[in-house]
Motif scaffolding. Structure first.
Motif, PDB file in Angstrom:
ATOM      1  N   HIS A 115      18.977  21.659   9.384  1.00 18.10           N
ATOM      2  CA  HIS A 115      20.597  20.829   9.944  1.00 18.10           C
ATOM      3  C   HIS A 115      21.143  20.175   8.645  1.00 18.10           C
ATOM      4  CE1 HIS A 115      20.902  21.772  14.196  1.00 18.10           C
ATOM      5  NE2 HIS A 115      19.813  21.012  14.361  1.00 18.10           N
ATOM      6  N   ILE A 116      20.483  19.799   7.789  1.00 18.20           N
ATOM      7  CA  ILE A 116      20.830  19.137   6.623  1.00 18.20           C
ATOM      8  C   ILE A 116      21.589  20.514   5.750  1.00 18.20           C
ATOM      9  CG2 ILE A 116      20.434  17.849   4.366  1.00 18.20           C
ATOM     10  CD1 ILE A 116      18.552  16.287   5.961  1.00 18.20           C
ATOM     11  N   TYR A 117      20.654  21.605   5.648  1.00 19.62           N
ATOM     12  CA  TYR A 117      21.104  22.560   4.890  1.00 19.62           C
ATOM     13  C   TYR A 117      22.377  23.268   5.207  1.00 19.62           C
ATOM     14  CZ  TYR A 117      20.547  26.345   1.458  1.00 19.62           C
ATOM     15  OH  TYR A 117      20.874  27.202   0.330  1.00 19.62           O
ATOM     16  N   ARG A 127      27.669  23.347  -3.596  1.00 20.54           N
ATOM     17  CA  ARG A 127      26.331  23.651  -4.221  1.00 20.54           C
ATOM     18  C   ARG A 127      25.454  22.171  -3.816  1.00 20.54           C
ATOM     19  NH1 ARG A 127      24.789  28.479  -5.936  1.00 20.54           N
ATOM     20  NH2 ARG A 127      26.638  29.918  -6.106  1.00 20.54           N
ATOM     21  N   ILE A 128      24.354  22.443  -3.454  1.00 24.57           N
ATOM     22  CA  ILE A 128      23.653  21.385  -3.077  1.00 24.57           C
ATOM     23  C   ILE A 128      23.114  20.558  -4.351  1.00 24.57           C
ATOM     24  CG2 ILE A 128      21.245  22.424  -2.838  1.00 24.57           C
ATOM     25  CD1 ILE A 128      20.678  20.538  -0.347  1.00 24.57           C
ATOM     26  N   GLU A 129      22.849  21.301  -5.492  1.00 23.60           N
ATOM     27  CA  GLU A 129      22.386  20.658  -6.765  1.00 23.60           C
ATOM     28  C   GLU A 129      23.511  19.889  -7.329  1.00 23.60           C
ATOM     29  OE1 GLU A 129      23.003  24.648  -7.493  1.00 23.60           O
ATOM     30  OE2 GLU A 129      21.964  24.315  -5.600  1.00 23.60           O
ATOM     31  N   ALA A 130      24.968  20.143  -7.060  1.00 26.41           N
ATOM     32  CA  ALA A 130      25.887  19.447  -7.420  1.00 26.41           C
ATOM     33  C   ALA A 130      26.533  18.270  -6.506  1.00 26.41           C
ATOM     34  CB  ALA A 130      27.112  20.336  -7.643  1.00 26.41           C
ATOM     35  N   THR A 131      25.552  18.147  -5.394  1.00 28.63           N
ATOM     36  CA  THR A 131      25.903  17.351  -4.297  1.00 28.63           C
ATOM     37  C   THR A 131      25.055  16.000  -4.265  1.00 28.63           C
ATOM     38  OG1 THR A 131      26.942  19.358  -3.093  1.00 28.63           O
ATOM     39  CG2 THR A 131      26.634  17.042  -1.785  1.00 28.63           C
ATOM     40  N   CYS A 132      23.733  16.203  -4.687  1.00 30.75           N
ATOM     41  CA  CYS A 132      22.860  15.292  -4.584  1.00 30.75           C
ATOM     42  C   CYS A 132      23.056  14.233  -5.834  1.00 30.75           C
ATOM     43  CB  CYS A 132      21.445  15.966  -5.060  1.00 30.75           C
ATOM     44  SG  CYS A 132      20.648  17.063  -3.539  1.00 30.75           S
ATOM     45  N   PRO A 133      22.911  13.057  -5.483  1.00 30.28           N
ATOM     46  CA  PRO A 133      22.323  12.383  -4.304  1.00 30.28           C
ATOM     47  C   PRO A 133      23.478  12.306  -2.961  1.00 30.28           C
ATOM     48  CG  PRO A 133      22.702  10.587  -5.714  1.00 30.28           C
ATOM     49  CD  PRO A 133      23.068  11.859  -6.333  1.00 30.28           C
ATOM     50  N   PHE A 134      23.065  12.247  -1.741  1.00 27.52           N
ATOM     51  CA  PHE A 134      24.211  12.369  -0.813  1.00 27.52           C
ATOM     52  C   PHE A 134      23.598  11.549   0.568  1.00 27.52           C
ATOM     53  CE2 PHE A 134      22.654  16.630  -0.261  1.00 27.52           C
ATOM     54  CZ  PHE A 134      22.547  16.786   1.085  1.00 27.52           C
ATOM     55  N   ILE A 135      24.426  11.282   1.362  1.00 23.86           N
ATOM     56  CA  ILE A 135      23.911  10.706   2.587  1.00 23.86           C
ATOM     57  C   ILE A 135      23.995  11.903   3.493  1.00 23.86           C
ATOM     58  CG2 ILE A 135      24.335   8.968   4.500  1.00 23.86           C
ATOM     59  CD1 ILE A 135      22.877   7.634   1.798  1.00 23.86           C
ATOM     60  N   ALA A 136      22.745  12.104   4.524  1.00 17.41           N
ATOM     61  CA  ALA A 136      22.941  13.165   5.345  1.00 17.41           C
ATOM     62  C   ALA A 136      22.970  12.510   6.708  1.00 17.41           C
ATOM     63  CB  ALA A 136      22.154  14.074   5.260  1.00 17.41           C
ATOM     64  N   LEU A 137      23.847  12.904   7.647  1.00 18.92           N
ATOM     65  CA  LEU A 137      23.648  12.615   9.184  1.00 18.92           C
ATOM     66  C   LEU A 137      23.348  13.558   9.955  1.00 18.92           C
ATOM     67  CD1 LEU A 137      24.208  10.323  11.408  1.00 18.92           C
ATOM     68  CD2 LEU A 137      26.460  11.354  11.429  1.00 18.92           C
ATOM     69  N   VAL A 138      22.196  13.554  10.559  1.00 21.08           N
ATOM     70  CA  VAL A 138      21.846  14.839  11.369  1.00 21.08           C
ATOM     71  C   VAL A 138      21.723  14.116  12.823  1.00 21.08           C
ATOM     72  CG1 VAL A 138      20.057  16.305  12.094  1.00 21.08           C
ATOM     73  CG2 VAL A 138      20.377  15.486   9.494  1.00 21.08           C
ATOM     74  N   VAL A 139      22.653  15.033  13.695  1.00 18.50           N
ATOM     75  CA  VAL A 139      22.929  14.358  15.082  1.00 18.50           C
ATOM     76  C   VAL A 139      23.077  15.490  15.991  1.00 18.50           C
ATOM     77  CG1 VAL A 139      24.272  12.259  14.886  1.00 18.50           C
ATOM     78  CG2 VAL A 139      25.524  14.317  14.292  1.00 18.50           C
ATOM     79  N   SER A 140      21.885  15.553  17.068  1.00 14.94           N
ATOM     80  CA  SER A 140      21.800  16.716  17.739  1.00 14.94           C
ATOM     81  C   SER A 140      21.199  16.151  18.968  1.00 14.94           C
ATOM     82  CB  SER A 140      21.061  17.983  16.997  1.00 14.94           C
ATOM     83  OG  SER A 140      19.631  17.474  17.160  1.00 14.94           O
ATOM     84  N   GLY A 281      24.199  19.257  12.912  1.00  9.63           N
ATOM     85  CA  GLY A 281      23.427  19.007  14.335  1.00  9.63           C
ATOM     86  C   GLY A 281      24.842  19.480  15.254  1.00  9.63           C
ATOM     87  N   GLY A 282      24.422  19.684  16.398  1.00  8.95           N
ATOM     88  CA  GLY A 282      25.325  20.138  17.643  1.00  8.95           C
ATOM     89  C   GLY A 282      26.301  18.969  17.670  1.00  8.95           C
ATOM     90  N   VAL A 283      25.977  17.602  17.706  1.00  4.50           N
ATOM     91  CA  VAL A 283      26.776  16.582  17.755  1.00  4.50           C
ATOM     92  C   VAL A 283      28.064  16.570  16.709  1.00  4.50           C
ATOM     93  CG1 VAL A 283      27.158  14.102  18.371  1.00  4.50           C
ATOM     94  CG2 VAL A 283      25.193  15.284  19.208  1.00  4.50           C
ATOM     95  N   SER A 284      27.673  17.006  15.587  1.00  7.86           N
ATOM     96  CA  SER A 284      28.493  17.226  14.576  1.00  7.86           C
ATOM     97  C   SER A 284      29.681  18.053  14.721  1.00  7.86           C
ATOM     98  CB  SER A 284      28.063  17.210  13.063  1.00  7.86           C
ATOM     99  OG  SER A 284      27.622  18.561  12.912  1.00  7.86           O
ATOM    100  N   LEU A 285      29.611  18.594  15.828  1.00  8.30           N
ATOM    101  CA  LEU A 285      31.012  19.502  16.285  1.00  8.30           C
ATOM    102  C   LEU A 285      32.147  18.762  16.773  1.00  8.30           C
ATOM    103  CD1 LEU A 285      29.121  22.499  18.001  1.00  8.30           C
ATOM    104  CD2 LEU A 285      30.543  22.629  15.923  1.00  8.30           C
ATOM    105  N   ASN A 286      31.461  17.424  17.241  1.00  9.05           N
ATOM    106  CA  ASN A 286      32.605  16.647  17.998  1.00  9.05           C
ATOM    107  C   ASN A 286      33.875  16.221  17.118  1.00  9.05           C
ATOM    108  OD1 ASN A 286      33.279  13.519  18.829  1.00  9.05           O
ATOM    109  ND2 ASN A 286      32.587  14.790  20.520  1.00  9.05           N
ATOM    110  N   LYS A 287      34.931  16.403  17.691  1.00  8.42           N
ATOM    111  CA  LYS A 287      36.126  16.193  16.618  1.00  8.42           C
ATOM    112  C   LYS A 287      36.327  14.946  16.519  1.00  8.42           C
ATOM    113  CE  LYS A 287      38.367  20.489  18.431  1.00  8.42           C
ATOM    114  NZ  LYS A 287      37.716  20.560  19.454  1.00  8.42           N
ATOM    115  N   ARG A 288      36.333  13.861  17.374  1.00  7.11           N
ATOM    116  CA  ARG A 288      36.459  12.484  17.012  1.00  7.11           C
ATOM    117  C   ARG A 288      35.450  11.882  16.206  1.00  7.11           C
ATOM    118  NH1 ARG A 288      40.110   8.927  17.037  1.00  7.11           N
ATOM    119  NH2 ARG A 288      39.617   6.676  17.578  1.00  7.11           N
ATOM    120  N   LEU A 289      34.081  12.554  16.077  1.00  7.80           N
ATOM    121  CA  LEU A 289      33.206  11.969  15.059  1.00  7.80           C
ATOM    122  C   LEU A 289      33.586  12.531  13.849  1.00  7.80           C
ATOM    123  CD1 LEU A 289      30.678  10.931  14.596  1.00  7.80           C
ATOM    124  CD2 LEU A 289      29.478  13.063  14.958  1.00  7.80           C
ATOM    125  N   ARG A 290      34.331  13.762  13.661  1.00  8.48           N
ATOM    126  CA  ARG A 290      34.585  14.352  12.570  1.00  8.48           C
ATOM    127  C   ARG A 290      35.470  13.463  11.951  1.00  8.48           C
ATOM    128  NH1 ARG A 290      33.311  20.357  11.043  1.00  8.48           N
ATOM    129  NH2 ARG A 290      31.602  20.327  11.894  1.00  8.48           N
TER     130      ARG A 290
END
Ligand code: KG4
Ligand code: ZN
Length: 349
Positions: A115-117, A127-140, A281-290
């Motif tokens: 889900h993070i990927y 590109r993930i190498e250019a993004t690290c370090p980052f905070i990942a939210l996984v919500v499903s 994750g599935g909940v990250s489809l939520n428009k209000r959350l986005r």
């Protein structure tokens, strides 16, 4: 490197072919929503039986629509955890058997890591190498966690739910409001035009450090949704049907807002100098959350990188992609791999 990925950890039967960890050549997802709908939630026995029935066709379809021949597949990857035991077993066994039959390596993949990927899949993806370090939210439906990704495969778990996952909170709430299954999209739809301050729902209690599921987690970055669900239950009991449609919209909007705020508040606390925030994750489809995560990111000078919608909910492209990026359990140990229903992030290395 062309990898065939298989994902059956919950109620989606998915297969995909991804080239070099990023280029999605095919992405087949069969959802079981119609089978579980009458029960208001996923029934494990029904899920695994359906995976057995549908997976062979999903795999065939993934290979045929990828434009490749079976010979062009360089490895087979499958999710081995976390998830429902009997469902994981179907995909893992199929993946290993197919790898043996093709004479190609097998790779076992962690679903949460997948889900993070999701953010890093597709032509315009960062590109993930250019993004690290980052905070990942996984919500499903099965997991809710916040992690700091220091490098691909190097995760610091910051917080996770101590009871229900965010998706479960949506699903249980929709059940109480009789809005149908899955609850996330149902609540999102019902809340249109509703007032978010109609009911004052709790935003998740803070727990003492010794009550947390894992040592080292920050209580301020952990989630709790069971109190919210109980609060809705009391509200529904005290305000019985029939209900005005605009009231239903406002109850749904207030409930959605409480879940979204709980997630956004923890993300705000988690960002400590990182330049990127991802969501999957599935909940990250939520428009209000986005919307609210994008707003938070803007206010903190951070770039918000949600996964593309087609890679948010369960899919196999994220599994094949992660394998193509060099992750997962591989080598001689991979064939001996068993399912791991409560596999933690980063615990497979
Ligand atoms: O990632 P996913 O497909 O499966 C798991 O790994 O669990 O997530 C499914 C969850 C369900 O609980 C569903 O209600 C929620 O994602 N969901 C949403 C939305 N679409 C799906 N929640 C809120 N808003 C949505 N639009
Ligand atoms: Zn998932």
């Amino acid at each position: 490197m062309n990898i065939l990925g298989i994902e059956t950890s919950c109620d989606e039967t998915a297969a995909a072919v991804v080239r070099d960890g990023r280029e999605v050549l095919s992405n087949v997802v069969h959802t079981q929503v119609a089978l579980h709908g009458p029960y208001g939630g996923v029934v494990p026995e029904i899920a695994s039986r359906s995976h057995v029935a549908v997976l062979p066709d999903a795999i065939e379809q993934a290979v045929s629509t990828s434009g490749l021949a079976w010979n062009d597949i360089d490895a087979v990857a499958a999710t081995y955890g976390p998830g429902l035991s009997s469902s994981l077993l179907v995909g893992l066994t199929a993946g290993k058997s197919l790898a043996l039959r093709l004479g190609k390596p097998f790779i076992g993949i962690n679903h949460t890591e997948g889900h993070i990927y999701g953010t890093f899949l597709g032509p315009g993806a960062p590109r993930i190498e250019a993004t690290c370090p980052f905070i990942a939210l996984v919500v499903s439906g099965g997991h809710t966690c916040l992690a700091r990704v220091e490098a691909l495969g190097r995760y610091v778990m910051l917080g996770q739910t101590i009871d229900d996952a965010a998706g479960e909170a949506f699903d249980k709430g929709a059940n109480l409001l009789r809005l149908g299954f899955p609850g996330g999209p149902a609540i999102e739809k019902a809340s249109l035009g509703g007032r978010t301050d109609h009911v004052s729902f709790p935003r998740g209690r803070q727990k003492k450090a010794d009550k947390l599921p894992l040592e080292g987690l920050d209580p301020d970055l952990c989630f709790s949704f069971s109190g919210l669900k109980t609060s809705l239950l009391h509200y529904v009991r005290n305000h019985p049907e029939p209900r005005d449609p605009s009231d239903t919209a406002s109850i749904a909007a207030s409930y959605q807002e409480a879940i979204v705020d709980a997630l956004v508040e923890r993300c705000a606390l988690a960002i400590r100098g990182e330049r990127f925030l991802t969501a999957g994750g599935g909940v990250s489809l939520n428009k209000r959350l986005r919307e609210k995560l994008a707003e938070l990111a803007r206010s903190r000078g951070v770039t918000f990188l949600p996964a593309e919608p087609r890679y948010c909910a369960d899919n196999a492209a994220m599994i094949a992609g992660l394998a193509g990026a060099g992750m997962g359990v591989r080598g001689p140990g991979a064939m001996a791999l068993d399912i791991s229903p409560s596999l933690g992030l980063g615990s497979d290395r």
